[in-house]
Design a protein around this motif. Structure first.
Motif, PDB file in Angstrom:
ATOM      1  N   TRP A   1       0.812  -1.217   0.000  1.00 41.35           N
ATOM      2  CA  TRP A   1       0.000   0.000   0.000  1.00 41.35           C
ATOM      3  C   TRP A   1       0.843   1.264   0.000  1.00 41.35           C
ATOM      4  N   LEU A   2       1.991   1.221   0.671  1.00 39.06           N
ATOM      5  CA  LEU A   2       2.893   2.376   0.646  1.00 39.06           C
ATOM      6  C   LEU A   2       3.424   2.596  -0.770  1.00 39.06           C
ATOM      7  N   MET A   3       3.843   1.516  -1.406  1.00 38.18           N
ATOM      8  CA  MET A   3       4.333   1.636  -2.785  1.00 38.18           C
ATOM      9  C   MET A   3       3.218   2.102  -3.715  1.00 38.18           C
ATOM     10  N   ALA A   4       2.025   1.575  -3.531  1.00 41.00           N
ATOM     11  CA  ALA A   4       0.896   1.984  -4.381  1.00 41.00           C
ATOM     12  C   ALA A   4       0.687   3.492  -4.271  1.00 41.00           C
ATOM     13  N   GLY A   5       0.703   4.007  -3.051  1.00 42.34           N
ATOM     14  CA  GLY A   5       0.520   5.448  -2.856  1.00 42.34           C
ATOM     15  C   GLY A   5       1.643   6.269  -3.463  1.00 42.34           C
ATOM     16  N   LEU A   6       2.879   5.834  -3.259  1.00 41.23           N
ATOM     17  CA  LEU A   6       4.026   6.569  -3.802  1.00 41.23           C
ATOM     18  C   LEU A   6       4.046   6.532  -5.329  1.00 41.23           C
ATOM     19  N   ILE A   7       3.760   5.379  -5.895  1.00 39.48           N
ATOM     20  CA  ILE A   7       3.748   5.259  -7.356  1.00 39.48           C
ATOM     21  C   ILE A   7       2.637   6.121  -7.938  1.00 39.48           C
ATOM     22  N   LEU A   8       1.470   6.066  -7.337  1.00 41.05           N
ATOM     23  CA  LEU A   8       0.356   6.887  -7.815  1.00 41.05           C
ATOM     24  C   LEU A   8       0.703   8.374  -7.715  1.00 41.05           C
ATOM     25  N   PHE A   9       1.322   8.760  -6.612  1.00 44.02           N
ATOM     26  CA  PHE A   9       1.764  10.159  -6.451  1.00 44.02           C
ATOM     27  C   PHE A   9       2.680  10.559  -7.601  1.00 44.02           C
ATOM     28  N   ASN A  10       3.681   9.744  -7.877  1.00 45.91           N
ATOM     29  CA  ASN A  10       4.631  10.101  -8.931  1.00 45.91           C
ATOM     30  C   ASN A  10       4.003  10.079 -10.316  1.00 45.91           C
ATOM     31  N   LEU A  11       3.068   9.180 -10.547  1.00 49.88           N
ATOM     32  CA  LEU A  11       2.387   9.159 -11.842  1.00 49.88           C
ATOM     33  C   LEU A  11       1.528  10.413 -12.019  1.00 49.88           C
ATOM     34  N   LEU A  12       0.867  10.821 -10.973  1.00 44.42           N
ATOM     35  CA  LEU A  12      -0.030  11.977 -11.057  1.00 44.42           C
ATOM     36  C   LEU A  12       0.708  13.316 -11.049  1.00 44.42           C
ATOM     37  N   PHE A  13       1.873  13.363 -10.410  1.00 47.42           N
ATOM     38  CA  PHE A  13       2.589  14.625 -10.275  1.00 47.42           C
ATOM     39  C   PHE A  13       3.950  14.599 -10.966  1.00 47.42           C
ATOM     40  N   ALA A  14       4.001  14.014 -12.145  1.00 45.19           N
ATOM     41  CA  ALA A  14       5.248  13.934 -12.911  1.00 45.19           C
ATOM     42  C   ALA A  14       5.558  15.227 -13.647  1.00 45.19           C
ATOM     43  N   GLU A  15       4.593  16.141 -13.729  1.00 44.92           N
ATOM     44  CA  GLU A  15       4.815  17.365 -14.506  1.00 44.92           C
ATOM     45  C   GLU A  15       5.935  18.228 -13.936  1.00 44.92           C
ATOM     46  N   ALA A  16       6.244  18.089 -12.657  1.00 45.59           N
ATOM     47  CA  ALA A  16       7.341  18.862 -12.066  1.00 45.59           C
ATOM     48  C   ALA A  16       8.657  18.520 -12.750  1.00 45.59           C
ATOM     49  N   MET A  17       8.863  17.243 -13.001  1.00 44.26           N
ATOM     50  CA  MET A  17      10.086  16.810 -13.663  1.00 44.26           C
ATOM     51  C   MET A  17      10.081  17.279 -15.116  1.00 44.26           C
ATOM     52  N   GLU A  18       8.938  17.175 -15.763  1.00 38.96           N
ATOM     53  CA  GLU A  18       8.820  17.608 -17.160  1.00 38.96           C
ATOM     54  C   GLU A  18       9.058  19.112 -17.282  1.00 38.96           C
ATOM     55  N   GLU A  19       8.515  19.873 -16.348  1.00 37.37           N
ATOM     56  CA  GLU A  19       8.685  21.328 -16.348  1.00 37.37           C
ATOM     57  C   GLU A  19      10.151  21.707 -16.191  1.00 37.37           C
ATOM     58  N   LEU A  20      10.847  21.037 -15.293  1.00 31.98           N
ATOM     59  CA  LEU A  20      12.268  21.308 -15.088  1.00 31.98           C
ATOM     60  C   LEU A  20      13.058  20.962 -16.343  1.00 31.98           C
ATOM     61  N   SER A  21      12.777  19.819 -16.939  1.00 31.13           N
ATOM     62  CA  SER A  21      13.491  19.401 -18.154  1.00 31.13           C
ATOM     63  C   SER A  21      13.291  20.397 -19.284  1.00 31.13           C
ATOM     64  N   GLU A  22      12.044  20.840 -19.460  1.00 28.01           N
ATOM     65  CA  GLU A  22      11.756  21.816 -20.519  1.00 28.01           C
ATOM     66  C   GLU A  22      12.491  23.130 -20.275  1.00 28.01           C
ATOM     67  N   ALA A  23      12.522  23.583 -19.040  1.00 27.09           N
ATOM     68  CA  ALA A  23      13.215  24.833 -18.715  1.00 27.09           C
ATOM     69  C   ALA A  23      14.696  24.725 -19.047  1.00 27.09           C
TER      70      ALA A  23
END
Length: 166
Positions: free
Chosen positions: A18-40
């Motif tokens: 359940w901890l992994m499920a929550g962490l994985i879901l978090f990263n899947l849903l909030f991946a735009e931070a990494m994308e935003e940094l890469s684009e910048a």
């Protein structure tokens, strides 16, 4: 412990699931931070502290998933796992084995490829991480939840309780 004697997952196995499920879901849903940094960075802009902090959170969550995956494998080897139920059709058993194998592969491949891209600057690792691997993870999650629902409401088997109540 022989897996044929295991009727349910242990408490540590359930907690890590359940901890992994929550962490994985978090990263899947909030991946735009990494994308935003890469684009910048690609556009020659100076990343803001917020961009860097958000990207770091994504990276740290991925590292946590990788560490938990190692513990999860050790627990599976030492505590075993319940066998498929007799009511489950052979094709369902095969599908479950393939899906769980793919999950375990992604538990390692996604954080490693993400770390290679973010910390190692290996651009070739970032594409598969944010593209096909992310897509396959989403598909597996949907299929996994669907399979649990089929077990619970169609076949009326107690599979869900193995990972909830024990």
């Amino acid at each position: 412990m022989a897996s044929s004697l295991v009727l349910s997952y242990s408490i540590p196995q359930r907690l890590i699931h359940w901890l992994m499920a929550g962490l994985i879901l978090f990263n899947l849903l909030f991946a735009e931070a990494m994308e935003e940094l890469s684009e910048a960075v690609e556009e020659g802009q100076t990343p803001t502290p917020d961009m860097i902090a958000s990207a770091n959170i994504h990276a740290y969550v991925g590292i946590a998933v990788l560490c938990l995956a190692v513990i999860r494998v050790v627990l599976r080897l030492t505590h075993g796992a319940p066998e498929a139920l007799a009511e489950e059709p052979p094709l369902g058993r095969l599908a479950a084995k393939v899906a769980h194998g793919a999950f375990y592969l992604l538990f390692f491949a996604m954080p490693i490829s993400g770390a290679l891209a973010y910390y190692g600057g290996v651009e070739a690792a970032g594409g598969p991480h944010a593209g096909p691997m992310k897509l396959v993870m989403w598909v597996l999650i949907v299929v996994h939840v669907g399979a649990v629902l089929v077990h619970q409401f169609v076949w009326k088997t107690p599979v869900a309780q193995r990972m909830t109540k024990g």
